[in-house]
Design a protein around this motif. Structure first.
Motif, PDB file in Angstrom:
ATOM      1  N   GLN A 262       0.829  -1.202   0.000  1.00  0.00           N
ATOM      2  CA  GLN A 262       0.000   0.000   0.000  1.00  0.00           C
ATOM      3  C   GLN A 262       0.863   1.253   0.000  1.00  0.00           C
ATOM      4  N   PRO A 263       0.321   2.388  -0.469  1.00  0.00           N
ATOM      5  CA  PRO A 263       1.117   3.623  -0.563  1.00  0.00           C
ATOM      6  C   PRO A 263       1.237   4.356   0.778  1.00  0.00           C
ATOM      7  N   ASN A 264       1.978   3.776   1.707  1.00  0.00           N
ATOM      8  CA  ASN A 264       2.230   4.422   2.997  1.00  0.00           C
ATOM      9  C   ASN A 264       3.644   5.016   2.964  1.00  0.00           C
ATOM     10  N   TYR A 265       3.737   6.248   2.461  1.00  0.00           N
ATOM     11  CA  TYR A 265       5.044   6.863   2.269  1.00  0.00           C
ATOM     12  C   TYR A 265       5.335   7.840   3.418  1.00  0.00           C
ATOM     13  N   PRO A 266       6.607   7.990   3.796  1.00  0.00           N
ATOM     14  CA  PRO A 266       6.976   9.014   4.791  1.00  0.00           C
ATOM     15  C   PRO A 266       6.745  10.423   4.246  1.00  0.00           C
ATOM     16  N   ALA A 267       6.858  11.413   5.151  1.00  0.00           N
ATOM     17  CA  ALA A 267       6.559  12.796   4.763  1.00  0.00           C
ATOM     18  C   ALA A 267       7.549  13.324   3.736  1.00  0.00           C
ATOM     19  N   ASP A 268       8.821  12.956   3.856  1.00  0.00           N
ATOM     20  CA  ASP A 268       9.847  13.467   2.945  1.00  0.00           C
ATOM     21  C   ASP A 268      10.142  12.506   1.797  1.00  0.00           C
ATOM     22  N   TYR A 269       9.218  11.592   1.512  1.00  0.00           N
ATOM     23  CA  TYR A 269       9.479  10.574   0.486  1.00  0.00           C
ATOM     24  C   TYR A 269       9.612  11.199  -0.895  1.00  0.00           C
ATOM     25  N   THR A 270       8.738  12.142  -1.221  1.00  0.00           N
ATOM     26  CA  THR A 270       8.782  12.751  -2.556  1.00  0.00           C
ATOM     27  C   THR A 270       9.994  13.633  -2.771  1.00  0.00           C
ATOM     28  N   ALA A 271      10.675  13.997  -1.709  1.00  0.00           N
ATOM     29  CA  ALA A 271      11.902  14.779  -1.863  1.00  0.00           C
ATOM     30  C   ALA A 271      13.033  13.933  -2.438  1.00  0.00           C
ATOM     31  N   TYR A 272      12.955  12.593  -2.253  1.00  0.00           N
ATOM     32  CA  TYR A 272      13.991  11.688  -2.758  1.00  0.00           C
ATOM     33  C   TYR A 272      13.513  10.884  -3.974  1.00  0.00           C
ATOM     34  N   ILE A 273      12.208  10.640  -4.036  1.00  0.00           N
ATOM     35  CA  ILE A 273      11.665   9.760  -5.073  1.00  0.00           C
ATOM     36  C   ILE A 273      10.762  10.571  -5.992  1.00  0.00           C
ATOM     37  N   ALA A 274      11.055  10.551  -7.300  1.00  0.00           N
ATOM     38  CA  ALA A 274      10.275  11.337  -8.256  1.00  0.00           C
ATOM     39  C   ALA A 274       8.958  10.662  -8.620  1.00  0.00           C
ATOM     40  N   LYS A 275       8.952   9.340  -8.698  1.00  0.00           N
ATOM     41  CA  LYS A 275       7.741   8.610  -9.110  1.00  0.00           C
ATOM     42  C   LYS A 275       7.477   7.493  -8.111  1.00  0.00           C
ATOM     43  N   TRP A 279       2.509  -1.895  -5.005  1.00  0.00           N
ATOM     44  CA  TRP A 279       1.932  -3.085  -5.632  1.00  0.00           C
ATOM     45  C   TRP A 279       0.473  -2.849  -6.004  1.00  0.00           C
ATOM     46  N   GLU A 280      -0.294  -2.227  -5.134  1.00  0.00           N
ATOM     47  CA  GLU A 280      -1.708  -2.006  -5.416  1.00  0.00           C
ATOM     48  C   GLU A 280      -1.911  -1.078  -6.606  1.00  0.00           C
ATOM     49  N   ARG A 281      -1.038  -0.115  -6.791  1.00  0.00           N
ATOM     50  CA  ARG A 281      -1.159   0.773  -7.944  1.00  0.00           C
ATOM     51  C   ARG A 281      -0.913   0.012  -9.241  1.00  0.00           C
ATOM     52  N   VAL A 298       6.666  -4.669 -16.140  1.00  0.00           N
ATOM     53  CA  VAL A 298       7.933  -5.054 -15.512  1.00  0.00           C
ATOM     54  C   VAL A 298       8.657  -3.824 -14.960  1.00  0.00           C
ATOM     55  N   ASP A 299       8.639  -2.729 -15.701  1.00  0.00           N
ATOM     56  CA  ASP A 299       9.315  -1.510 -15.236  1.00  0.00           C
ATOM     57  C   ASP A 299       8.691  -0.976 -13.950  1.00  0.00           C
ATOM     58  N   ASP A 300       7.367  -0.993 -13.854  1.00  0.00           N
ATOM     59  CA  ASP A 300       6.715  -0.494 -12.638  1.00  0.00           C
ATOM     60  C   ASP A 300       6.990  -1.397 -11.447  1.00  0.00           C
ATOM     61  N   LEU A 301       7.034  -2.716 -11.654  1.00  0.00           N
ATOM     62  CA  LEU A 301       7.345  -3.620 -10.547  1.00  0.00           C
ATOM     63  C   LEU A 301       8.786  -3.434 -10.085  1.00  0.00           C
ATOM     64  N   ARG A 302       9.692  -3.256 -11.011  1.00  0.00           N
ATOM     65  CA  ARG A 302      11.080  -3.008 -10.611  1.00  0.00           C
ATOM     66  C   ARG A 302      11.216  -1.663  -9.907  1.00  0.00           C
ATOM     67  N   LEU A 303      10.380  -0.691 -10.296  1.00  0.00           N
ATOM     68  CA  LEU A 303      10.451   0.635  -9.687  1.00  0.00           C
ATOM     69  C   LEU A 303      10.070   0.596  -8.210  1.00  0.00           C
ATOM     70  N   ILE A 304       9.197  -0.334  -7.825  1.00  0.00           N
ATOM     71  CA  ILE A 304       8.804  -0.442  -6.414  1.00  0.00           C
ATOM     72  C   ILE A 304      10.023  -0.644  -5.532  1.00  0.00           C
ATOM     73  N   PHE A 305      10.866  -1.596  -5.909  1.00  0.00           N
ATOM     74  CA  PHE A 305      12.005  -1.960  -5.057  1.00  0.00           C
ATOM     75  C   PHE A 305      13.202  -1.038  -5.290  1.00  0.00           C
TER      76      PHE A 305
END
Length: 553
Positions: A262-275, A279-281, A298-305
């Motif tokens: 699930q998309p449980n991201y920290p507050a400063d996550y977007t400062a380091y990660i552009a996209k 898994w649910e998305r 395949v690209d989106d699944l690899r992007l998760i990790f």
């Protein structure tokens, strides 16, 4: 000590039920030397020729890996023991005694799949995995060599076996490098293909595996997904993507995978990660049929990790949540790559197999059409000759009291119309002629369509060039008008400033308020003693109605 089992196995290796030896021997005694042997009998005879057949659980580790590779190969639809489309299970002269001499002249080292499996299970013959893989590859390489001449001549059966052998040889290389991955040597050596683009023998090296992976990536990653309607059952391509998603959701992997579901991201996550990606998305995007190619999934699944590894790199090796997330991303990314390798083999094999099936079906259809044309031509010639023989005038001689010649009477055909109707024989072969005429007419129509298409393309191209040139001229004119307008405004402002500086300063350097000159109308209004102009507005007069002239008779 190693236990041995004599002609017995808990898992039949794709050869079906084995007939008793006495029944097979009696059938062989009744069979002629030049008579083909049934497939199940030939397989049983080969297995009986090997006295020792070990159980699968008694094999060594590399032999077990070879056995798993062989069983996966035997699940292929073309060579499955249930309904094999192509037969590579027994020696060719056993099934086709008529071509025994020709086969022995071309093939110096024959091999079949059943013999290779029995040599592996008997033990002591193969010393490493490469020897077993080489024998399996030799089966299909021999088939390519033997059927090359028939393929060049266009013989349907030879063409089918030639194309199938090429595909199965390639599939064997992909499968062996995947299932025997623990026994690959750490070497960048690659075996180059031949002039025909085939690799008949290959070493079990990591370089060959990387080369095979590149081949499959070219086939799969840019492959457009055959989409179904949203809410309907998935197509087989969408089903492969769903299998890839489900491979990450096993119950045993939940302690690692719960970070990325699930998309449980920290507050400063977007400062380091552009996209950001989870898994649910990916699952939701697949359900809405928004993916165009398998490579996008395949690209989106690899992007998760890869996102997790990038964000949590600073906490690597710690016992914090970020540290555990980093370790989980390392573990799950490795598992994802294994699942991608299996998916690449499955999809690549099916895509190439369907291409060959379509090509084989087209060849069979062309052969059937040629046979039908030949049959119609032969029937037409036969009917034509028969009609000629029936229309010949024959005389009959009858002897009563005297000999006289009796001519055959022709039936009078009654005319129902007052003009002559030409008579055509229905059995004179016009059907074949009309069919050929229809084919010729279709060819002419097709050629005309091609010419019209070329003319339309040329007209469209010329029209596009004209429209584009006019649009460019219009844009250039608008830009020029804006430039001139800007220049005029600047000149007017400059002129106004210069006139103010020249007219509003007196000789002493003080500014004077000089009123602008009024217009002629304003001057006449302010003039004394001017005569006023009266404007009378009257109602518009109605036009007189003219009487209609009387009609004169």
């Amino acid at each position: 000590s190693i236990l041995y089992c004599r002609r017995k196995s808990p898992k039949p290796s794709g050869s079906g039920k084995r007939a008793p030896a006495s029944r097979n021997n009696a059938a062989a005694a009744r069979r002629r030397p030049d008579e083909p042997v049934p497939l199940h009998v030939a397989i049983a005879q080969i297995k009986e020729s090997f006295s020792v057949r070990r159980q699968y659980k008694m094999l060594e580790s590399w032999e077990g890996a070879c056995s798993r590779f062989f069983r996966e190969l035997m699940r292929h639809q073309w060579i499955s023991a249930a309904k094999p489309k192509f037969i590579f299970h027994v020696p060719v002269p056993v099934l086709f005694p008529a071509i025994k001499e020709a086969y022995e002249k071309k093939i110096k080292n024959p091999m079949d799949l059943t013999t290779a499996e029995c040599k592996l299970l008997s033990g002591g013959i193969y010393t490493n995995p490469k020897n077993f893989v080489s024998d399996v590859a030799l089966v299909f390489a021999n088939a390519i060599t033997f059927n090359r001449a028939g393929h060049d001549e266009g013989e349907p059966l030879s063409c089918a076996y030639f194309d199938a052998s090429r595909h199965l040889l390639r599939y064997t290389r992909w499968l062996s490098l995947e299932y025997l991955n623990p026994y690959l040597t750490d070497s960048d050596h690659t075996d180059p293909p031949t002039d025909e683009g085939l690799v008949t023998t290959w070493g079990l090296t990591k370089g060959n595996k990387n080369l095979a992976r590149e081949e499959m990536n070219e086939i799969v990653m840019k492959l457009l997904i055959d989409k179904s309607e949203e809410g309907d059952r998935y197509t087989w391509m969408e089903g492969e993507c769903e299998k890839l998603l489900k491979s990450l959701r096993h119950q045993s992997d939940l302690k690692y995978m719960h970070f990325f579901i699930q998309p449980n991201y920290p507050a400063d996550y977007t400062a380091y990660i552009a996209k950001p990606m989870d898994w649910e998305r990916v699952q939701q995007t697949l359900q809405t049929r928004s993916y165009d190619t398998i490579g996008d999934v395949v690209d989106d699944l690899r992007l998760i990790f890869s996102n997790a590894l990038k964000y949590n790199l600073r906490a690597q090796g710690t016992e914090t949540v970020s540290g555990r997330a980093y370790d989980a991303a390392v573990y799950m990314s490795t598992k994802l790559e294994v699942a991608i390798d299996k998916m690449l083999i499955s999809v690549s094999e099916r895509v190439e197999r369907e291409k060959i099936d379509r090509l084989t079906a087209e060849r069979e259809l062309e052969a059937a059409e040629r046979a039908e044309e030949e049959r119609l031509r032969t029937a037409w010639q036969k009917e034509k000759e028969q009609s000629r023989s029936n229309t010949e005038v024959k005389t009959r001689v009858e002897t009563i009291e005297t000999v006289r010649v009796i001519q055959p009477r022709r039936r009078h055909r009654q005319r129902e119309v007052d003009f002559d109707v030409p008579f055509f024989d229905e059995d004179d072969g016009h059907h074949e002629q009309s069919q050929m005429e229809a084919l010729r007419q279709q060819k002419l129509v097709y050629d005309k369509q091609q010419k019209d298409r070329l003319i339309m393309q040329k007209m469209t191209h010329d029209l596009g060039i004209r429209i584009y040139s006019k649009m460019a001229q219009r844009a250039q004119a608008i830009a020029w008008a804006k430039k001139v307008a800007t220049k005029k405004v600047a000149e007017q402002e400059l002129a106004m400033k210069s006139s103010q500086n020249d007219g509003n300063i007196n000789g002493f350097g003080a500014r004077t308020n000089v009123a602008p000159k009024p217009s002629n109308v304003s001057a006449q209004i302010d003039k004394e003693g001017r005569e006023q102009v009266k404007l009378c507005i009257s109602k518009p007069k109605k036009p007189k109605r003219r009487r209609k002239p009387l009609l004169e008779f």
